[in-house]
Design a protein around this motif. Sequence first.
Motif, PDB file in Angstrom:
ATOM      1  N   GLY A 184       2.573  -2.816  -8.542  1.00 20.04           N
ATOM      2  CA  GLY A 184       1.528  -2.540  -7.565  1.00 20.04           C
ATOM      3  C   GLY A 184       1.638  -1.216  -6.830  1.00 20.04           C
ATOM      4  O   GLY A 184       0.825  -0.942  -5.955  1.00 20.04           O
ATOM      5  N   TYR A 215       0.818  -1.214   0.000  1.00 25.60           N
ATOM      6  CA  TYR A 215       0.000   0.000   0.000  1.00 25.60           C
ATOM      7  C   TYR A 215       0.848   1.258   0.000  1.00 25.60           C
ATOM      8  O   TYR A 215       0.321   2.366   0.172  1.00 25.60           O
ATOM      9  CB  TYR A 215      -0.923   0.004   1.226  1.00 25.60           C
ATOM     10  CG  TYR A 215      -0.123  -0.113   2.495  1.00 25.60           C
ATOM     11  CD1 TYR A 215       0.231  -1.367   2.987  1.00 25.60           C
ATOM     12  CD2 TYR A 215       0.311   1.013   3.174  1.00 25.60           C
ATOM     13  CE1 TYR A 215       0.998  -1.490   4.123  1.00 25.60           C
ATOM     14  CE2 TYR A 215       1.079   0.891   4.308  1.00 25.60           C
ATOM     15  CZ  TYR A 215       1.420  -0.364   4.787  1.00 25.60           C
ATOM     16  OH  TYR A 215       2.205  -0.478   5.908  1.00 25.60           O
ATOM     17  N   GLN A 216       2.149   1.093  -0.148  1.00 30.63           N
ATOM     18  CA  GLN A 216       3.035   2.254  -0.090  1.00 30.63           C
ATOM     19  C   GLN A 216       3.428   2.717  -1.488  1.00 30.63           C
ATOM     20  O   GLN A 216       3.429   1.932  -2.439  1.00 30.63           O
ATOM     21  CB  GLN A 216       4.287   1.888   0.712  1.00 30.63           C
ATOM     22  CG  GLN A 216       3.975   1.564   2.169  1.00 30.63           C
ATOM     23  CD  GLN A 216       5.187   1.159   2.982  1.00 30.63           C
ATOM     24  OE1 GLN A 216       6.118   0.558   2.463  1.00 30.63           O
ATOM     25  NE2 GLN A 216       5.174   1.489   4.271  1.00 30.63           N
ATOM     26  N   GLY A 236       4.974   2.597 -16.787  1.00 29.80           N
ATOM     27  CA  GLY A 236       4.261   2.152 -15.590  1.00 29.80           C
ATOM     28  C   GLY A 236       4.876   0.918 -14.947  1.00 29.80           C
ATOM     29  O   GLY A 236       4.162   0.125 -14.331  1.00 29.80           O
ATOM     30  N   VAL A 277      -2.541   6.370  -0.627  1.00 30.36           N
ATOM     31  CA  VAL A 277      -1.264   5.658  -0.700  1.00 30.36           C
ATOM     32  C   VAL A 277      -0.298   6.269   0.310  1.00 30.36           C
ATOM     33  O   VAL A 277      -0.170   7.485   0.396  1.00 30.36           O
ATOM     34  CB  VAL A 277      -0.677   5.766  -2.122  1.00 30.36           C
ATOM     35  CG1 VAL A 277       0.723   5.190  -2.175  1.00 30.36           C
ATOM     36  CG2 VAL A 277      -1.599   5.062  -3.118  1.00 30.36           C
ATOM     37  N   GLN A 278       0.362   5.419   1.070  1.00 31.98           N
ATOM     38  CA  GLN A 278       1.286   5.912   2.099  1.00 31.98           C
ATOM     39  C   GLN A 278       2.674   6.165   1.482  1.00 31.98           C
ATOM     40  O   GLN A 278       3.285   5.245   0.936  1.00 31.98           O
ATOM     41  CB  GLN A 278       1.407   4.853   3.204  1.00 31.98           C
ATOM     42  CG  GLN A 278       2.215   5.299   4.395  1.00 31.98           C
ATOM     43  CD  GLN A 278       2.380   4.174   5.418  1.00 31.98           C
ATOM     44  OE1 GLN A 278       3.315   3.399   5.366  1.00 31.98           O
ATOM     45  NE2 GLN A 278       1.428   4.065   6.324  1.00 31.98           N
ATOM     46  N   GLU A 337       4.028   0.840 -11.265  1.00 32.31           N
ATOM     47  CA  GLU A 337       2.627   0.485 -11.059  1.00 32.31           C
ATOM     48  C   GLU A 337       2.402  -1.002 -11.360  1.00 32.31           C
ATOM     49  O   GLU A 337       1.588  -1.650 -10.703  1.00 32.31           O
ATOM     50  CB  GLU A 337       1.717   1.351 -11.945  1.00 32.31           C
ATOM     51  CG  GLU A 337       1.614   2.813 -11.488  1.00 32.31           C
ATOM     52  CD  GLU A 337       2.782   3.675 -11.928  1.00 32.31           C
ATOM     53  OE1 GLU A 337       3.661   3.165 -12.661  1.00 32.31           O
ATOM     54  OE2 GLU A 337       2.832   4.864 -11.548  1.00 32.31           O
ATOM     55  N   ALA A 338       3.107  -1.528 -12.346  1.00 30.42           N
ATOM     56  CA  ALA A 338       2.955  -2.956 -12.651  1.00 30.42           C
ATOM     57  C   ALA A 338       3.378  -3.827 -11.478  1.00 30.42           C
ATOM     58  O   ALA A 338       2.948  -4.972 -11.365  1.00 30.42           O
ATOM     59  CB  ALA A 338       3.761  -3.322 -13.897  1.00 30.42           C
ATOM     60  N   LYS A 383       2.047   3.064  -6.491  1.00 32.16           N
ATOM     61  CA  LYS A 383       1.812   4.364  -7.111  1.00 32.16           C
ATOM     62  C   LYS A 383       3.074   5.214  -7.018  1.00 32.16           C
ATOM     63  O   LYS A 383       3.745   5.213  -5.985  1.00 32.16           O
ATOM     64  CB  LYS A 383       0.676   5.074  -6.377  1.00 32.16           C
ATOM     65  CG  LYS A 383       0.100   6.276  -7.106  1.00 32.16           C
ATOM     66  CD  LYS A 383      -1.031   6.929  -6.297  1.00 32.16           C
ATOM     67  CE  LYS A 383      -1.700   8.050  -7.063  1.00 32.16           C
ATOM     68  NZ  LYS A 383      -2.643   7.570  -8.082  1.00 32.16           N
ATOM     69  N   VAL A 384       3.372   5.912  -8.099  1.00 33.51           N
ATOM     70  CA  VAL A 384       4.394   6.944  -8.053  1.00 33.51           C
ATOM     71  C   VAL A 384       3.696   8.237  -7.667  1.00 33.51           C
ATOM     72  O   VAL A 384       2.734   8.646  -8.319  1.00 33.51           O
ATOM     73  CB  VAL A 384       5.104   7.092  -9.412  1.00 33.51           C
ATOM     74  CG1 VAL A 384       6.132   8.202  -9.360  1.00 33.51           C
ATOM     75  CG2 VAL A 384       5.749   5.770  -9.824  1.00 33.51           C
ATOM     76  N   SER A 430       8.431   8.206 -13.261  1.00 38.06           N
ATOM     77  CA  SER A 430       7.116   8.848 -13.401  1.00 38.06           C
ATOM     78  C   SER A 430       6.610   8.774 -14.831  1.00 38.06           C
ATOM     79  O   SER A 430       5.408   8.624 -15.051  1.00 38.06           O
ATOM     80  CB  SER A 430       7.186  10.332 -12.996  1.00 38.06           C
ATOM     81  OG  SER A 430       7.536  10.470 -11.645  1.00 38.06           O
TER      82      SER A 430
END
Lengths: 346, 346, 346, 346
Positions: free
Chosen positions: D99, D76-77, D93, D134-135, D96-97, D101-102, D88
């Motif tokens: 899992g 989740y981070q 991605g 997102v943490q 992201e692939a 987020k940037v 970015s």
Amino acid sequence: MLRFECDYTQGAAPEIMRRLAETNLEQTPGYGEDHYCAAARAKILSRLGRPDAAVHFLVGGTQANLTVIAAALRSYQGVIAASTGHISVHETGAIEACGHKVLPIPSDDGKIAAAQIDALVDAHWADVTHEHQVQPAMVYLSQPTENGTLYTLAELEAIHEACRKWRLLLYVDGARLGYGLAAPGNDVTLPDLARLTDAFYIGGTKVGALFGEAVVLLDKELQRDFRYHIKQRGGMFAKGRLLGLQFDELFSNGLYERLGRHAVELAMELRRAFEAKGISLRYDSPTNQQFPILTQAQYEALAERYAFSLWEDLGERKAVRFCTSWATDPAAVAALVEDIQGLGNT
Amino acid sequence: MLRFECDYTQGAAPEIMRRLAETNLEQTPGYGEDHYCAAARAKILSRLGRPDAAVHFLVGGTQANLTVIAAALRSYQGVIAASTGHISVHETGAIEACGHKVLPIPSDDGKIAAAQIDALVDAHWADVTHEHQVQPAMVYLSQPTENGTLYTLAELEAIHEACRKWRLLLYVDGARLGYGLAAPGNDVTLPDLARLTDAFYIGGTKVGALFGEAVVLLDKELQRDFRYHIKQRGGMFAKGRLLGLQFDELFSNGLYERLGRHAVELAMELRRAFEAKGISLRYDSPTNQQFPILTQAQYEALAERYAFSLWEDLGERKAVRFCTSWATDPAAVAALVEDIQGLGNT
Amino acid sequence: MLRFECDYTQGAAPEIMRRLAETNLEQTPGYGEDHYCAAARAKILSRLGRPDAAVHFLVGGTQANLTVIAAALRSYQGVIAASTGHISVHETGAIEACGHKVLPIPSDDGKIAAAQIDALVDAHWADVTHEHQVQPAMVYLSQPTENGTLYTLAELEAIHEACRKWRLLLYVDGARLGYGLAAPGNDVTLPDLARLTDAFYIGGTKVGALFGEAVVLLDKELQRDFRYHIKQRGGMFAKGRLLGLQFDELFSNGLYERLGRHAVELAMELRRAFEAKGISLRYDSPTNQQFPILTQAQYEALAERYAFSLWEDLGERKAVRFCTSWATDPAAVAALVEDIQGLGNT
Amino acid sequence: MLRFECDYTQGAAPEIMRRLAETNLEQTPGYGEDHYCAAARAKILSRLGRPDAAVHFLVGGTQANLTVIAAALRSYQGVIAASTGHISVHETGAIEACGHKVLPIPSDDGKIAAAQIDALVDAHWADVTHEHQVQPAMVYLSQPTENGTLYTLAELEAIHEACRKWRLLLYVDGARLGYGLAAPGNDVTLPDLARLTDAFYIGGTKVGALFGEAVVLLDKELQRDFRYHIKQRGGMFAKGRLLGLQFDELFSNGLYERLGRHAVELAMELRRAFEAKGISLRYDSPTNQQFPILTQAQYEALAERYAFSLWEDLGERKAVRFCTSWATDPAAVAALVEDIQGLGNT
């Protein structure tokens, strides 16, 4: 210590090293869009007789497998493989890391049969709650298998038929394909693979290249946007020409075939030596990997001068693996054969 | 048609429906931060004797499983489960969709043994190329299993020891836990689960709730930031109080135990009826699921009035599943028992 | 304390609670394959005028969003959304956890424009290295937006055109759709959404249901195997009939519309009260969320009796959010209006 | 055509090609467990003054980035990066692939500031619903940046402090690190990076190697099981010695520094030529990438003989990129300088 523990202990065929040196300071565009890649693609497509195929060059086998499989499957779909398959057991869950289950079919010698595929998929669709299960959508084979065995053309055609029947994509991992093509009795050619599969790769890393695998995509839908997949999975090689140049050379002047034959001929010498000694072989392998079953004393005797891999503990005996490669020194094989002949029987 | 095909054909225990109605227009904060959730948590922790545990309420079992397992594992780690386990075969690859391989241990009756776990993990670390394999890091059990069987306390303690030895987390899927707790001969209590596992869930959906599972996290590291995991996986229920209120009621006045006993007593009536008729049972289940092996004629005779599930085709006979639940009408069971008694023997 | 901080503080419309109670002990098949779900689907399809659409019922909004978006995208594709969109900022990276990048378009009031979408996608394809970037493949809108604003029919048609031009799927998050349909000046109907989008969902959780969202899939390819996606992502609700039954009721006798109007009329009373007092509103919202900009003194005065959300710190003033809902008591609004009238101006 | 469009148009430094040729037929173990990798590691650790660090060799930059970031983050981070950062915008991605987020921070020149990081993370934890977001858990920087700019030691120390304050890991992408170390005015050394970051990589592909990046892991937890991550993500290079040997050579006899200086000195010649001509530069870059802002006529004049990249359309003018590298021919730069001098002013 003479090393037979795997088929990637050495660098590249001298022809390849020479071309890398000659072209070192040429300037070309990056990412596989150079004329060396174009030339290598053209030669491969010509060899396959499939001008409509797409060819992409990747650095290694796990990367090729995960990129092709992730590109092929929708998120709830899985790939059928032998329980011994490389993607089942030796890629640290790379396929699962892309979100897909590997659906294993039990195998002893590395091969699976069309009837096993048929049964697995039939059971899926026959279950009224099939939506609660991973949907089988692809079949993964290795040719040769991880155990050195080979699919015959008839077996491959039967698997092809099963895949067509159930609308499964068929993908063949050819990490050691050159050693399969050169095997005595092999009847599966490159054009056969191009005709019977939706994707396969021609292994370079283990067959004469410094590194690199040529991924061949036959299926049109799989071809779409494949370079996005490569980039996303970390496989877009900046100096792509290094890959193109190596495959251009491998597919010139019969080099790939010649390298394959070299390894297989030496492996057959080892096989005959083991058999002559009464040492049985774990698998019936006509390729560059041989799996003799040794007594403890035989194991220890050979381990003094040779590096080889422990494959399977069989109680009092051990199955081990000896690999030859395109680079194996015939003198090393001759020495090993002599030492096999001198082994005790227990 | 009287339905015995699963244990979630009906709504919720009347006590729960009453409280949902009574509190319907109360205003509370969302996302599980209300006083009903707090009250339910307190009751559960008190029952477990573990004030340091964390309790989270989720809507369903697959969501509970994937959220806990994904939270527990690092990306290259996998979870050991019976080949028959719910996560192995009936969640459409939900664990793989989170990036993790399920490492199956062959099982016939739904259970796995400490020795099997030990052997699997030992083999992993003994392999010199273990980095090329998925690292086992968690064990998933179901109590009762998908086949109605139960772990004994001794079995669970042995598995707990194996997990401690290899630093594996132990997670128990308690979708039908209430039916296990009520089973004749069961010696595993809620405090035992809290003592021997790192996480487990207390199933509500199949045991009296309209929906909902209470996830109990014992391991401190697993407790950290767990609400992020819940939200990220889509499991953060807006009106969380509905879950809290249901578990508050289930853990008041012995309701959860009473509902469990109801189902199990009726299942034992069915079991006795099958056995009296000489119909053997596929698994030795002391819980609410019974798996008689029927002839084709018996199958067809019962299918006229009752809904039940086909479980396994055994050639001339069929193993089928009959479920009772907290809501099963004793009259329906009495009718079924009578019809079982009237079956022919072939 | 009267709560206006969100629109899910209470349970369900009495009509729904009544039907849940009435049908509680009926036996039905699970997983959404019951006659209540069938009836609800039929009513929704009829309202939309699209018998070819597919309707699936899910428990919550984040789950609906991640399931639809993950089902729609290939692995290297991303979804365009307002920077303020729920998937951009309030779902803990649920979309990224499925492997997909959210491609944000800057937005102040929650809306994005067709021209912005056009520019973003045009820039992607114009870049010679577009394979090194996430490929835009879907547009996510909220109707109403998270800021209470609404797309007009003309705006939605322009976005629809941009999506067709670039072959993007269009998906609308209708968590509060009932409050948009009831808004003064709204000209976007349910059939419009069915005509202009590829998928959208009709929110129940915030508009009268105990819980539940009705996902409508127009695109044929997106409809394929959607139940696998639901199960894999943890969203397959065991007692699916509870969802079907709620939507069946919401779409009977104009209940959904009536509940929407109730909330919006009360919100307009609040809006008029703020405006009459000279308190400006952060967004021009015709729906159930109102965002007055309060002085510190006003903020503190209202915080004594009312729960509301801090939205944005604007230096000396604070934008806050007051929500009404289908369940808001008119007396509570009357009290609040009176207290607004009594506020000081600083 | 003289190519300045990127810094990887050519092969490897002659010293490296020579050693690859010399060692080509040596037999070594695979997967980075050979003596060349050991020697290279030792040299790098010695240069860093950090014997406790771990060094892993990977083939390319995207693979290094995704492997390190996926290994560092819980699911989740997310990772904070400049909006212009490679992860970015130019890796399809890849993060992201896996899992994650940037989390972008707006940047014009490629750099972000400690205060921006501080504000972003503070806002996360200040939000009462932070679990719905997102943490932030890691910061990604590039040194030099994608725009040729450099962090000063003071800036890097401030970012280090912000990371410590918020318990964020700090990771530096050093794809062009050699060109940063050689830049006039640079005050950030390799030991500084080892002291201030938790992980960084020393780029080989763009700075003299045929291919390869040396990932340095300072953080103990990040070091754990890192080879599993490499294998799972497809980055375990079979003939690992090729990477070790290249870095052994780069870190012998000052080769890496010498190659860096070569490129930067030539880039400064270009910079001076542009400035002398009154052509302004889009970024203040002291490294091997220069970004002159050309008129259309200037652009067309230079495009006749030189390959360079279009960077940004600025209305009537265009920012473009010229790269030098370790392999750039001084004669090519001299020719280009002369042609710059001969450009018209409009």
